[in-house]
Design a protein around this motif. Structure first.
Motif, PDB file in Angstrom:
ATOM      1  N   ILE A  32       0.859  -1.182   0.000  1.00  0.00           N
ATOM      2  CA  ILE A  32       0.000   0.000   0.000  1.00  0.00           C
ATOM      3  C   ILE A  32       0.896   1.234   0.000  1.00  0.00           C
ATOM      4  CG2 ILE A  32      -1.853   1.233   1.188  1.00  0.00           C
ATOM      5  CD1 ILE A  32      -2.531  -1.476   2.549  1.00  0.00           C
ATOM      6  N   VAL A  33       0.824   2.026  -1.067  1.00  0.00           N
ATOM      7  CA  VAL A  33       1.752   3.153  -1.235  1.00  0.00           C
ATOM      8  C   VAL A  33       1.060   4.495  -1.128  1.00  0.00           C
ATOM      9  CG1 VAL A  33       3.320   1.786  -2.658  1.00  0.00           C
ATOM     10  CG2 VAL A  33       1.499   3.114  -3.759  1.00  0.00           C
ATOM     11  N   ALA A  34      -0.273   4.527  -1.081  1.00  0.00           N
ATOM     12  CA  ALA A  34      -0.995   5.793  -0.953  1.00  0.00           C
ATOM     13  C   ALA A  34      -2.357   5.523  -0.339  1.00  0.00           C
ATOM     14  CB  ALA A  34      -1.156   6.476  -2.312  1.00  0.00           C
ATOM     15  N   ALA A  35      -2.900   6.524   0.344  1.00  0.00           N
ATOM     16  CA  ALA A  35      -4.201   6.379   0.991  1.00  0.00           C
ATOM     17  C   ALA A  35      -4.871   7.741   1.069  1.00  0.00           C
ATOM     18  CB  ALA A  35      -4.047   5.786   2.388  1.00  0.00           C
ATOM     19  N   ALA A  36      -6.190   7.709   1.068  1.00  0.00           N
ATOM     20  CA  ALA A  36      -6.970   8.945   1.172  1.00  0.00           C
ATOM     21  C   ALA A  36      -8.163   8.715   2.076  1.00  0.00           C
ATOM     22  CB  ALA A  36      -7.439   9.398  -0.206  1.00  0.00           C
ATOM     23  N   ASP A  37      -8.418   9.673   2.974  1.00  0.00           N
ATOM     24  CA  ASP A  37      -9.596   9.611   3.824  1.00  0.00           C
ATOM     25  C   ASP A  37      -9.833  10.993   4.422  1.00  0.00           C
ATOM     26  OD1 ASP A  37     -11.284   7.122   5.106  1.00  0.00           O
ATOM     27  OD2 ASP A  37     -11.276   8.882   6.416  1.00  0.00           O
ATOM     28  N   LEU A  38     -11.094  11.302   4.682  1.00  0.00           N
ATOM     29  CA  LEU A  38     -11.428  12.587   5.295  1.00  0.00           C
ATOM     30  C   LEU A  38     -11.019  12.640   6.759  1.00  0.00           C
ATOM     31  CD1 LEU A  38     -15.053  13.022   3.841  1.00  0.00           C
ATOM     32  CD2 LEU A  38     -12.913  13.994   2.964  1.00  0.00           C
ATOM     33  N   ASN A  39     -10.853  11.462   7.365  1.00  0.00           N
ATOM     34  CA  ASN A  39     -10.563  11.378   8.796  1.00  0.00           C
ATOM     35  C   ASN A  39      -9.052  11.262   9.018  1.00  0.00           C
ATOM     36  OD1 ASN A  39     -10.262  10.654  11.500  1.00  0.00           O
ATOM     37  ND2 ASN A  39     -12.107   9.384  11.511  1.00  0.00           N
ATOM     38  N   PRO A  40      -8.423  12.267   9.624  1.00  0.00           N
ATOM     39  CA  PRO A  40      -6.972  12.199   9.834  1.00  0.00           C
ATOM     40  C   PRO A  40      -6.536  11.070  10.761  1.00  0.00           C
ATOM     41  CG  PRO A  40      -7.927  14.103  10.976  1.00  0.00           C
ATOM     42  CD  PRO A  40      -9.002  13.539  10.106  1.00  0.00           C
ATOM     43  N   VAL A  41      -7.423  10.631  11.653  1.00  0.00           N
ATOM     44  CA  VAL A  41      -7.087   9.520  12.546  1.00  0.00           C
ATOM     45  C   VAL A  41      -6.870   8.243  11.733  1.00  0.00           C
ATOM     46  CG1 VAL A  41      -7.906   8.068  14.439  1.00  0.00           C
ATOM     47  CG2 VAL A  41      -8.301  10.545  14.505  1.00  0.00           C
ATOM     48  N   LYS A  42      -7.717   8.027  10.737  1.00  0.00           N
ATOM     49  CA  LYS A  42      -7.563   6.837   9.903  1.00  0.00           C
ATOM     50  C   LYS A  42      -6.283   6.912   9.066  1.00  0.00           C
ATOM     51  CE  LYS A  42     -12.530   5.945   9.705  1.00  0.00           C
ATOM     52  NZ  LYS A  42     -12.482   4.780  10.598  1.00  0.00           N
ATOM     53  N   LEU A  43      -5.956   8.101   8.593  1.00  0.00           N
ATOM     54  CA  LEU A  43      -4.708   8.251   7.842  1.00  0.00           C
ATOM     55  C   LEU A  43      -3.501   7.980   8.737  1.00  0.00           C
ATOM     56  CD1 LEU A  43      -5.418  11.402   5.627  1.00  0.00           C
ATOM     57  CD2 LEU A  43      -5.399   8.991   4.938  1.00  0.00           C
ATOM     58  N   ALA A  44      -3.603   8.365   9.995  1.00  0.00           N
ATOM     59  CA  ALA A  44      -2.500   8.085  10.930  1.00  0.00           C
ATOM     60  C   ALA A  44      -2.298   6.583  11.083  1.00  0.00           C
ATOM     61  CB  ALA A  44      -2.792   8.725  12.290  1.00  0.00           C
ATOM     62  N   VAL A  45      -3.397   5.828  11.129  1.00  0.00           N
ATOM     63  CA  VAL A  45      -3.288   4.365  11.213  1.00  0.00           C
ATOM     64  C   VAL A  45      -2.655   3.805   9.944  1.00  0.00           C
ATOM     65  CG1 VAL A  45      -4.568   2.205  11.437  1.00  0.00           C
ATOM     66  CG2 VAL A  45      -5.256   4.200  12.781  1.00  0.00           C
ATOM     67  N   MET A  46      -3.047   4.361   8.783  1.00  0.00           N
ATOM     68  CA  MET A  46      -2.461   3.891   7.527  1.00  0.00           C
ATOM     69  C   MET A  46      -0.942   4.122   7.518  1.00  0.00           C
ATOM     70  SD  MET A  46      -4.935   2.475   5.974  1.00  0.00           S
ATOM     71  CE  MET A  46      -4.069   2.077   4.468  1.00  0.00           C
ATOM     72  N   ARG A  47      -0.504   5.220   8.091  1.00  0.00           N
ATOM     73  CA  ARG A  47       0.945   5.502   8.149  1.00  0.00           C
ATOM     74  C   ARG A  47       1.645   4.552   9.129  1.00  0.00           C
ATOM     75  NH1 ARG A  47      -0.992  10.877   8.267  1.00  0.00           N
ATOM     76  NH2 ARG A  47      -0.639  11.003  10.515  1.00  0.00           N
ATOM     77  N   GLU A  48       1.058   4.437  10.322  1.00  0.00           N
ATOM     78  CA  GLU A  48       1.750   3.721  11.396  1.00  0.00           C
ATOM     79  C   GLU A  48       1.669   2.203  11.231  1.00  0.00           C
ATOM     80  OE1 GLU A  48      -0.221   5.326  14.788  1.00  0.00           O
ATOM     81  OE2 GLU A  48       0.458   7.373  14.345  1.00  0.00           O
ATOM     82  N   ARG A  49       0.511   1.699  10.853  1.00  0.00           N
ATOM     83  CA  ARG A  49       0.342   0.249  10.771  1.00  0.00           C
ATOM     84  C   ARG A  49       0.754  -0.315   9.424  1.00  0.00           C
ATOM     85  NH1 ARG A  49      -5.401  -3.068  11.446  1.00  0.00           N
ATOM     86  NH2 ARG A  49      -4.655  -5.033  10.535  1.00  0.00           N
ATOM     87  N   PHE A  50       0.420   0.420   8.351  1.00  0.00           N
ATOM     88  CA  PHE A  50       0.634  -0.132   7.009  1.00  0.00           C
ATOM     89  C   PHE A  50       1.800   0.516   6.271  1.00  0.00           C
ATOM     90  CE2 PHE A  50      -3.849  -0.809   8.053  1.00  0.00           C
ATOM     91  CZ  PHE A  50      -3.941  -2.180   7.875  1.00  0.00           C
ATOM     92  N   GLY A  51       2.477   1.472   6.926  1.00  0.00           N
ATOM     93  CA  GLY A  51       3.693   2.033   6.356  1.00  0.00           C
ATOM     94  C   GLY A  51       3.496   2.941   5.158  1.00  0.00           C
TER      95      GLY A  51
END
Length: 416
Positions: A32-51
């Motif tokens: 997973i190299v990119a992600a988009a969501d209106l919720n910054p909390v979910k984006l933080a999880v994408m960064r921390e858990r999925f790199g």
């Protein structure tokens, strides 16, 4: 082989909890190299858990899809009314797509995406996850073997579950047709797809009856306040406190509570019920979708199928009966059990065994869908009779839209 690069538009219960988690279980196959969501909390999880790199996390799907192409494929897991626009933008950029259902409530938009995918030579797989479950795969093998003879009709039931319906279709995102789509499309295009896939026949005519029978203002108890948290004393099965704080789903630390707040401590959940849409009395919402519906289908060659869906069940379940000239089959999704009964001779039971990866939901369908999508992108041999491509998935939407048209017009027959 290099891992398939993936971008995810919408990092909620489907994008993150189902598909990103499934990718996590397939090391080396996708990244997973990119992600988009209106919720910054979910984006933080994408960064921390999925790199996912911070510079590749976007505050909206629109922003992500304006960039030069970031990956080989994009998963469209945004709200239903965004699917068409986001899918179209992604195809224009040259992405392959895994597209959450429903595709669109518009026949014109369905046809437009079909045309664009064909012109661009892109693979679009629609998330009809039931096709991929071990149970329905086993049913399909029995039907195709000829053991039941010539199939004459199929009967399917979907029990949504009283609290699940209240969560999604009374208080939640799918409560109004104009904001999402009719319930028969949003919830049951899965079932329309399963019926025609199992039958191996196209649908020719549809009729349907049903409506919004219970979750209406006139059915509210006299003493019921606007919110369950406003001191309601009614013994109500749809009490939001019971659903979100009482662990009714059996998953008090996850869905559906994680839909209303990312902070699952009891006080935070209570605060969300006191201020957000999920704490409203089910009789005082702005919902308009049907809470029960029955659909009749005529298939090519005179085969028939019937389907019923209801909010009013204790369990969340699907059941199926297939009737042929030599025998019958019954299937029970929650129990992962099939019984085959020939008219002559002994019957047999098939207990479908799930493995640890099947925790991702839909009876093992979620992770198997992701496996099939990645295999197709890897160039591996894929069962194209099962793969839920855009071209074959459109039929389920046409059937569901025809059923809604029939329901709204008193059950008149609609030809396809």
């Amino acid at each position: 082989m290099e891992p398939i690069t993936i971008a995810i538009a919408g990092c909620g219960s489907r994008g993150m909890d189902a598909y990103a988690s499934a990718i996590e279980q397939m090391p080396g196959r996708a990244r997973i190299v990119a992600a988009a969501d209106l919720n910054p909390v979910k984006l933080a999880v994408m960064r921390e858990r999925f790199g996912v790199p911070a510079q590749s996390c976007f505050a909206s799907a629109e922003e992500m899809l304006r960039q030069d192409r970031l990956a080989k494929a994009v998963l469209i897991c945004t709200p239903d009314n965004c699917h068409y626009a986001h899918a179209r933008a992604a195809l224009e950029k040259g992405y392959h797509l895994l597209l959450e259902k429903p595709i669109s409530p518009s026949v014109e938009q369905l046809e437009d995406l079909e045309r664009l995918a064909r012109e661009r030579g892109r693979l679009v797989v629609v998330c009809h996850v039931l096709r991929y479950t071990p149970l329905y795969q086993a049913v399909k093998r029995v039907i195709d073997s000829g053991e039941l003879g010539e199939i004459q009709n199929l009967e399917a039931q979907e029990m949504v579950g009283h609290w699940h319906f209240a969560h999604s279709y009374v208080r939640g995102n799918w409560r109004r047709s104009e904001d999402s789509s009719p319930m028969i499309l949003a919830k049951c295009c899965h079932d329309m797809d399963i019926l025609v896939w199992l039958a191996g026949r196209r649908c020719t005519r549809v009729s349907s009856f049903g409506g919004l029978g219970h979750f209406r203002a006139e059915n509210a108890p006299e003493s019921a306040p606007e919110r369950c948290t406003d001191g309601c004393t009614v013994a109500c099965p749809y009490d939001a406190r019971r659903i979100y704080l009482g662990g009714l789903s059996g998953r008090p630390s996850g869905w559906p509570a994680n839909v209303i707040t990312s902070d699952l401590r009891p006080q935070s959940v209570l605060n969300a019920l006191q201020t957000g849409p999920y704490g409203r009395c089910v009789y005082r919402c702005d919902n308009d979708v049907a809470d029960h519906q029955a659909v009749n289908l005529e298939l090519e060659g005179g085969m028939t199928a019937s389907f019923s869906v209801s909010a009013f069940s204790l369990d969340i379940d699907r059941r199926l009966k297939v009737m042929g000239t030599l025998g019958e089959l019954t299937a029970h999704l929650k129990r992962n059990h099939i019984h085959v009964q020939p008219f002559v001779g002994e019957g047999r039971d098939i207990d479908v065994n799930l493995n640890a990866d099947d925790q991702f939901g839909h009876g093992g369908g979620d992770i198997r869908l992701m496996d099939a999508f990645l295999a197709a992108l890897e160039g591996a041999e894929v069962d194209m009779g099962t793969l839920s491509t855009l071209e074959v998935s459109v039929e389920s939407h046409r059937i569901a839209l025809a059923a809604e048209e029939s329901r709204r017009n008193g059950g008149q027959v609609v030809a396809l």
